[in-house]
Design an enzyme around this catalytic site. Structure first.
Site, mmCIF file in Angstrom:
data_model
loop_
_atom_site.group_PDB
_atom_site.id
_atom_site.type_symbol
_atom_site.label_atom_id
_atom_site.label_comp_id
_atom_site.label_asym_id
_atom_site.label_seq_id
_atom_site.Cartn_x
_atom_site.Cartn_y
_atom_site.Cartn_z
ATOM 1 N N LYS A 15 0.852 -1.209 0.000
ATOM 2 C CA LYS A 15 0.000 0.000 0.000
ATOM 3 C C LYS A 15 0.875 1.241 0.000
ATOM 4 C CE LYS A 15 0.360 1.710 4.484
ATOM 5 N NZ LYS A 15 0.928 2.854 5.002
ATOM 6 N N ASP A 142 -3.727 -2.067 10.059
ATOM 7 C CA ASP A 142 -3.682 -1.899 8.598
ATOM 8 C C ASP A 142 -4.207 -3.130 7.854
ATOM 9 O OD1 ASP A 142 -2.675 0.621 8.574
ATOM 10 O OD2 ASP A 142 -0.596 0.038 8.156
HETATM 11 P P1 ATP Z 1 3.515 -0.416 8.178
HETATM 12 O O1 ATP Z 1 3.408 0.180 6.820
HETATM 13 O O2 ATP Z 1 2.313 -1.254 8.541
HETATM 14 O O3 ATP Z 1 3.930 0.554 9.238
HETATM 15 P P2 ATP Z 1 6.081 -1.432 7.556
HETATM 16 O O4 ATP Z 1 6.016 -1.635 6.083
HETATM 17 O O5 ATP Z 1 6.763 -0.180 8.015
HETATM 18 O O6 ATP Z 1 4.649 -1.520 8.139
HETATM 19 P P3 ATP Z 1 6.760 -4.168 7.847
HETATM 20 O O7 ATP Z 1 7.498 -4.381 6.584
HETATM 21 O O8 ATP Z 1 5.381 -4.661 7.939
HETATM 22 O O9 ATP Z 1 6.794 -2.623 8.229
HETATM 23 O O10 ATP Z 1 7.665 -4.832 8.995
HETATM 24 C C1 ATP Z 1 7.845 -4.271 10.261
HETATM 25 C C2 ATP Z 1 8.240 -5.373 11.262
HETATM 26 O O11 ATP Z 1 7.249 -6.400 11.254
HETATM 27 C C3 ATP Z 1 9.569 -6.047 10.957
HETATM 28 O O12 ATP Z 1 10.434 -5.813 12.031
HETATM 29 C C4 ATP Z 1 9.252 -7.526 10.821
HETATM 30 O O13 ATP Z 1 10.161 -8.344 11.531
HETATM 31 C C5 ATP Z 1 7.845 -7.695 11.375
HETATM 32 N N1 ATP Z 1 7.038 -8.657 10.585
HETATM 33 C C6 ATP Z 1 6.160 -9.533 11.061
HETATM 34 N N2 ATP Z 1 5.607 -10.253 10.073
HETATM 35 C C7 ATP Z 1 6.147 -9.815 8.923
HETATM 36 C C8 ATP Z 1 5.982 -10.176 7.550
HETATM 37 N N3 ATP Z 1 5.142 -11.154 7.166
HETATM 38 N N4 ATP Z 1 6.675 -9.480 6.635
HETATM 39 C C9 ATP Z 1 7.504 -8.471 7.029
HETATM 40 N N5 ATP Z 1 7.726 -8.120 8.291
HETATM 41 C C10 ATP Z 1 7.050 -8.786 9.233
#
Ligand code: ATP
Length: 294
Positions: A15, A142
């Site tokens: 997203k 989310d």
């Molecule tokens: P958001 O946009 O919801 O704030 P993000 O993109 O910044 O999320 P993610 O890539 O979702 O962050 O990952 C953040 C943390 O979530 C990481 O430290 C990771 O270890 C943990 N995590 C748990 N499950 C997953 C997954 N399936 N894929 C990626 N990270 C994951």
């Protein structure tokens, strides 16, 4: 409950925030958010295989991502199995991650959402679309948006959804610098300041209704970019490069660190992509993806 298939695949789309506003802190400590969100074609590939282990485990191409309940895809699976009375079913979830981690692109949440859509297909749709969205809110704020997809106004903690007209056709150029920014850390810093500017969300909604890409780009705005954090200088630098290359608009998504630019379809983006890849590491293009379930 019996599964209809023993193996199933699903695409987990990333997203972007077209706008992100944060209202005052609520008595429960959470912030009310006002966000225009868009599903894009950059994605992880998720495969679920049933087994007799009695356990649910995830495997990804990044060794630092946990494979147990800390992985949102496993958490979602356990919630789903409990909801349909199929606890104890063993599964392996293989996730080929192409969405950068810690980028503000809902990487973990969209894996969880893809698992929920896939499991509902695997068990022949015991849950309605709205029940699936409701269940998904217990996995993460989310996740309901990621289950539904498309162009959405998300409020509350991000779980209250209103589907909008499709975002006008465009190309996104997305760049993620090497560092990540922790979401709780950025919220803490936001709490210590008073926001002077807010996005014109109503104006963005009007522009989406009128299919007017220029007006959307003129208004796209993320309040997290105003937080006092040294790393946001790099975000500004990347935005500057994007705008110098003719982007209609550029913005950080979520709490970063990924930054994206919007171009009209057919506009030349190759030189920009090469430059950002050389300078910052990750850079890809993507398109809009419409609503996934209804
Ligand atoms: P958001 O946009 O919801 O704030 P993000 O993109 O910044 O999320 P993610 O890539 O979702 O962050 O990952 C953040 C943390 O979530 C990481 O430290 C990771 O270890 C943990 N995590 C748990 N499950 C997953 C997954 N399936 N894929 C990626 N990270 C994951």
């Amino acid at each position: 409950m019996e599964a209809k298939f023993t193996q199933i695949q699903e695409t987990a789309y990333a997203k972007l925030n077209i706008s992100l506003d944060v209202a005052d802190k609520r008595p429960d400590g959470y912030h009310d958010m006002i966000m225009v969100m868009q599903t894009i074609s950059l994605c992880d590939d998720v495969t679920i295989r049933l087994n007799n282990s009695g356990k649910v485990r995830a495997k990804t191409n990044f060794s630092f991502i946990p494979g147990d309940e800390r992985n949102l895809a496993v958490k979602a699976t356990l919630a789903y199995l409990a909801a349909i009375g199929a606890e104890g079913q063993g599964m392996t979830i293989t996730i080929e991650k192409k969405i950068p981690v810690g980028a503000g692109m809902a990487g973990g949440s969209t894996d969880a959402a893809a698992v929920l859509r896939a499991l509902n297909r695997m068990y022949d749709f015991p849950l309605s679309a709205s029940a699936l969205e409701e269940l998904s809110a217990s996995v993460g704020s989310d996740v309901p948006f990621c289950v539904r997809g498309g162009t959405v106004l998300a409020t509350g903690r991000g779980e209250k959804l209103e589907s909008l007209a499709d975002m006008p056709d465009c190309i996104y150029v997305i760049c993620k610098p090497e560092f990540s920014i922790s979401t709780p850390e950025l919220f803490r810093k936001l709490d210590q300041m008073s926001l002077r500017c807010h996005p014109d969300t109503a104006g963005i909604l009007d522009a989406i209704n009128q299919d007017n890409l220029e007006q959307i780009c003129r208004r796209m705005y993320n309040v997290f970019e105003d937080v006092d954090d040294r790393r946001l200088r790099v975000v500004k630098e990347i935005k500057g490069i994007m705008l110098d290359h003719g982007a209609l608009g550029a913005m950080m998504t979520g709490t970063g660190s990924a930054v994206f630019a919007i171009f009209r379809k057919g506009m030349e983006t190759d030189a920009l992509v090469s430059k950002l890849r050389a300078g910052y590491g990750f850079c890809e293009t993507a398109e809009n993806v419409s609503r996934l379930i209804s």
